[in-house]
Design an enzyme around this catalytic site. Structure first.
Site, PDB file in Angstrom:
ATOM      1  N   GLU A  16      39.164  35.607  33.594  1.00  0.00           N
ATOM      2  CA  GLU A  16      38.853  34.787  34.771  1.00  0.00           C
ATOM      3  C   GLU A  16      38.024  33.570  34.335  1.00  0.00           C
ATOM      4  OE1 GLU A  16      35.799  35.089  38.533  1.00  0.00           O
ATOM      5  OE2 GLU A  16      36.819  36.931  37.914  1.00  0.00           O
ATOM      6  N   LYS A  74      36.817  41.669  46.072  1.00  0.00           N
ATOM      7  CA  LYS A  74      35.713  41.532  45.135  1.00  0.00           C
ATOM      8  C   LYS A  74      34.405  41.900  45.834  1.00  0.00           C
ATOM      9  CE  LYS A  74      33.234  38.000  42.461  1.00  0.00           C
ATOM     10  NZ  LYS A  74      33.283  36.637  41.910  1.00  0.00           N
TER      11      LYS A  74
END
Length: 215
Positions: free
Chosen positions: A43, A134
């Site tokens: 990421e 998340k």
């Protein structure tokens, strides 16, 4: 990599490396070190200067690699999401829920992992097609929070980020985490230029997941 395949890979490997850095050279070195250690979902955060250019270079570098997957993180708005997708990001991570980001990513078949900290926001994430939510910052809640949130939302999958380390990884997985995002704990060696240490730490995370799966 298609959406289904990426989600399957995330569920199997359970690790997303959250990459931050002060410049392109440092980020490239961190990425190299992390993937050598065996973490393949990377990421690249938009806190990095010219992040979209770095994502584009990495997407090209690993275009023919069947293992490494480049995604974008800290995506705060739909404009940034569009930049990330145009640069070649295969998944998008946001610290919050934004329906326009969700709609854009869904239109392009890109998995998006929005952040949420309340049942209300988590339900909105699910309504707009989030396959994984998340949980950030993870250390504010602790591993048992996932089990608690799964009470009213058993269908939700969670990826805690923030405060995830080798020491508490199994606690997160025991409480139902689908995957985890790890940043500072993983890449702390980069602060002193010790990228070999980053590789070792990545390998430790990978081994910890393997050991957990064998239990």
């Amino acid at each position: 990599m298609k959406r289904h395949d990426l989600m399957q890979k995330l569920g199997q490997e359970k690790l997303v490396a959250v990459i931050r850095g002060s410049n392109e050279e440092e980020v490239m070195q961190i990425v190299d070190a992390v993937q050598k250690g065996g973490i393949h979902l990377l990421e690249i955060t938009f806190t990095i200067p010219r992040a979209q250019e770095i994502i584009a270079k990495l997407a090209e570098k690993y275009a023919d690699d069947g293992e490494v997957v480049i995604g974008a993180g800290t995506v705060l708005d739909v404009t940034t999401a569009r930049l990330a997708i145009s640069a070649g990001a295969k998944f998008v991570v946001s610290p919050h829920f934004d329906k326009e980001i969700m709609k854009l990513c869904n239109s392009y078949g890109i998995p998006v992992f929005p952040g949420a900290t309340t049942v209300k926001d988590m339900l909105e994430c699910l309504r707009y097609g989030a396959e994984v939510i998340k949980l950030f910052p993870g250390d504010t809640f602790g591993p048992t929070a996932i089990k608690s949130f799964k009470g009213p939302l058993p269908q939700a999958e969670f990826m805690p980020t923030g405060g995830v380390s080798i020491d508490n990884l199994s606690d997160w997985l025991d409480n139902g985490a689908f995957a985890v995002g790890t940043g500072s704990s993983l890449t702390k060696g980069a602060k002193t230029g010790d990228f070999a240490q980053v590789t070792k730490e990545a390998a430790r995370f990978v081994e910890a997941v393997r050991a957990y799966d064998k239990k």
